[in-house]
Design an enzyme around this catalytic site. Structure first.
Site, PDB file in Angstrom:
ATOM      1  N   CYS A 179      -1.690   1.674  -3.052  1.00 25.21           N
ATOM      2  CA  CYS A 179      -2.749   2.669  -2.968  1.00 25.21           C
ATOM      3  C   CYS A 179      -2.260   4.091  -2.707  1.00 25.21           C
ATOM      4  O   CYS A 179      -2.831   5.044  -3.232  1.00 25.21           O
ATOM      5  CB  CYS A 179      -3.771   2.255  -1.913  1.00 25.21           C
ATOM      6  N   HIS A 230     -26.801  21.828   2.320  1.00 22.75           N
ATOM      7  CA  HIS A 230     -27.000  22.411   0.988  1.00 22.75           C
ATOM      8  C   HIS A 230     -26.102  23.627   0.790  1.00 22.75           C
ATOM      9  O   HIS A 230     -25.918  24.408   1.727  1.00 22.75           O
ATOM     10  CB  HIS A 230     -28.472  22.814   0.831  1.00 22.75           C
ATOM     11  N   GLU A 257     -26.002  15.802  -0.001  1.00 29.02           N
ATOM     12  CA  GLU A 257     -27.380  15.968   0.450  1.00 29.02           C
ATOM     13  C   GLU A 257     -28.346  15.045  -0.276  1.00 29.02           C
ATOM     14  O   GLU A 257     -29.427  14.737   0.234  1.00 29.02           O
ATOM     15  CB  GLU A 257     -27.825  17.422   0.278  1.00 29.02           C
ATOM     16  N   TYR A 266     -10.285  -2.923 -10.391  1.00 28.96           N
ATOM     17  CA  TYR A 266     -10.061  -1.553  -9.934  1.00 28.96           C
ATOM     18  C   TYR A 266      -8.677  -1.042 -10.303  1.00 28.96           C
ATOM     19  O   TYR A 266      -8.518   0.143 -10.668  1.00 28.96           O
ATOM     20  CB  TYR A 266     -10.321  -1.441  -8.432  1.00 28.96           C
ATOM     21  N   GLU A 277      -8.306   2.251 -12.666  1.00 28.53           N
ATOM     22  CA  GLU A 277      -7.693   3.435 -12.063  1.00 28.53           C
ATOM     23  C   GLU A 277      -6.511   3.919 -12.897  1.00 28.53           C
ATOM     24  O   GLU A 277      -6.377   5.117 -13.169  1.00 28.53           O
ATOM     25  CB  GLU A 277      -7.264   3.120 -10.635  1.00 28.53           C
ATOM     26  N   CYS A 293       0.821  -1.207   0.000  1.00 21.83           N
ATOM     27  CA  CYS A 293       0.000   0.000   0.000  1.00 21.83           C
ATOM     28  C   CYS A 293       0.855   1.257   0.000  1.00 21.83           C
ATOM     29  O   CYS A 293       0.631   2.188  -0.766  1.00 21.83           O
ATOM     30  CB  CYS A 293      -0.934   0.000   1.209  1.00 21.83           C
ATOM     31  N   LYS A 320      -0.383   5.486  -5.897  1.00 20.85           N
ATOM     32  CA  LYS A 320      -1.398   5.525  -6.949  1.00 20.85           C
ATOM     33  C   LYS A 320      -2.360   6.695  -6.740  1.00 20.85           C
ATOM     34  O   LYS A 320      -2.715   7.399  -7.692  1.00 20.85           O
ATOM     35  CB  LYS A 320      -2.179   4.213  -6.962  1.00 20.85           C
TER      36      LYS A 320
END
Length: 448
Positions: free
Chosen positions: A48, A437, A442, A178, A182, A43, A51
């Site tokens: 990750c 908002h 939301e 993935y 990616e 990782c 990346k």
């Protein structure tokens, strides 16, 4: 346990191994860890973290293009791959130092060489030294799978992609998981011509079909080509150094880089597990019980090498639970339900809980609530990409069984939503929450 050199010897200093080492040491155990490459694991070093830095960098391609509509006037814009690559490498160096400091601060001894099991309570270092330990923890992770094709030596995996000497003009990526998608998004945004080839016509198996059905045409609209049902058969290297990819029955595809991203396999080869009668699964994984114990009572395993859930946060939790159980007199297990996940594609998607199809298999009838909207961020963009959120709800209990999202910042938003799903909150409780908002988030409390 003083009859042994150490109370715990950990093989592998990735996320799970480092966490287990630190927590075991905090409980008073004498701990050592061996790492054959760099402390930090996949990782931190080649996964990750670097990346995600490339993902952030690639986003500027779109942001700079849209800047004029926000009133900005920019001069000449150019991209320097070497500068980005070297910055990412420097941050990896920083993180490795931080992980090493964690071990040092907790008085965990570390050996920078390969280690293998030499018996139920013995490890052997590459230097030939044998070390005894009351317990051994296997945390060596997984390794990219390279298919057996002619010309495989001309291909790279996610391990090598961070060290390319130049930004390739043409990239062919095999796989549709993935990692493949990616990097397809990264290279496409940075200016490479990208073709994704895959042995089937599906992308991102395991994610809700509504997300994948939306992601595919968006990636295609951004210029990424997909060649489905066309696995790579062979790769040839031309005299000028360029590559020719023969995939399926279609025409050959020219490339400067061919990246294979077809999965990862537990890295147990040559680990000596047979010397301690540690059983392996059909894929080379190490089966363990709920407390991470293998078929040998003195040897445990955590993380990707067990092939339960190949995610860094899961490995960290497993390592922590192991240390608390064995050295802290606090038996703990890891829960594998409601694990949030994300794909940092462009746009990203994120999910937690059951997909609609999974929920129907378990609960029969389910209620589905959706929101299909154009994110405000895209109003100034020529890109007409829409966001999409989906709630899967049990009609009997009103509990939210799953949340699935595609759109800007979906992973950042989902982390908080995962708490609600894990806690078993109901659709009514979502509805009772006042909307924030204006925000994309939301939409999660406005579906009716």
């Amino acid at each position: 346990m003083t009859d042994f050199d150490y109370d715990l010897f950990v093989i592998g200093a990735g996320s799970g191994g480092v966490r287990a080492s630190r927590i075991a040491a905090s409980h008073g155990a004498r701990v050592a860890v061996a790492e054959e490459f760099r402390i930090g694991g996949t990782c931190v070093i080649r996964g990750c973290v670097p990346k995600k830095l490339l993902v952030y960098a690639s986003h500027f391609a779109h942001e700079l293009h849209d800047a004029s509509k926000y009133g900005w006037t920019l001069g000449d814009v150019s991209f320097d791959w070497n500068k980005l690559r070297d910055f990412v490498a420097s941050d990896v160096d920083r993180l490795e130092r931080a992980y090493t400091a964690t071990l040092d601060n907790n008085k965990v001894e570390h050996f920078h060489e390969r280690a293998a099991v030499a018996g139920p309570n013995t490890v052997r270092l590459a230097s030939g030294r044998e070390i005894s330990a009351k317990f051994i923890l296997i945390a060596v992770g997984a390794w990219p799978v390279m298919p057996e094709i002619d010309g495989a030596e001309h291909c790279i995996t996610s391990n090598e992609v961070f060290h390319l000497p130049a930004l390739p003009k043409r990239v062919v990526i095999q796989g549709a998981g993935y990692i493949a998608l990616e990097f397809a998004g990264i290279f496409n945004a940075l200016g490479s011509d990208v073709t994704v080839v895959n042995r089937s016509d599906k992308i991102l198996r395991g994610y809700d079909h509504d997300l994948t059905d939306r992601l595919l045409p968006i990636m295609q609209a951004r210029g990424i080509r997909f060649a489905f049902n066309r696995p790579i058969r062979r790769v040839e290297k031309s005299a000028d150094g360029s590559l020719i990819v023969h995939a399926g029955e279609g025409d050959p595809i020219g490339a400067d880089v061919v990246m294979v991203a077809t999965g990862r396999r537990p890295k147990t080869d040559g680990l000596g597990l047979d010397t301690a009668s540690v059983a392996l699964g059909s894929g080379g994984e190490i089966p363990v019980d709920e407390y991470n114990r293998t078929s040998c009572s003195s040897i445990y395993a955590v993380g990707d090498v067990t092939d339960r859930v190949q995610l860094t946060p899961v490995a960290i939790r497993e390592g922590h639970a192991f240390a608390d159980t064995v050295f802290g007199s606090m038996p703990r297990t890891t829960a594998y339900d409601h694990i949030p996940s994300a794909v940092f594609s462009q746009p990203p998607l994120a999910a937690v809980g059951l997909t609609e199809a999974q929920a129907r298999e378990v609960h029969g009838h389910v209620k589905v609530y959706t929101s299909d909207f154009r994110p405000m961020k895209n109003m100034f963009s020529e890109v007409m990409e829409r966001g999409y959120y989906k709630l899967v709800v049990d009609p009997q209990t009103d509990k939210v069984l799953g949340v699935h999202m595609i759109g800007p910042d979906a992973p950042e938003i989902l982390q908080a939503v995962a708490i609600a799903v894990k806690a078993g909150l109901t659709k009514a409780q979502f509805d009772e929450t006042v909307a924030l908002h204006p925000s994309m988030a939301e939409e999660l409390v406005l579906m009716r």
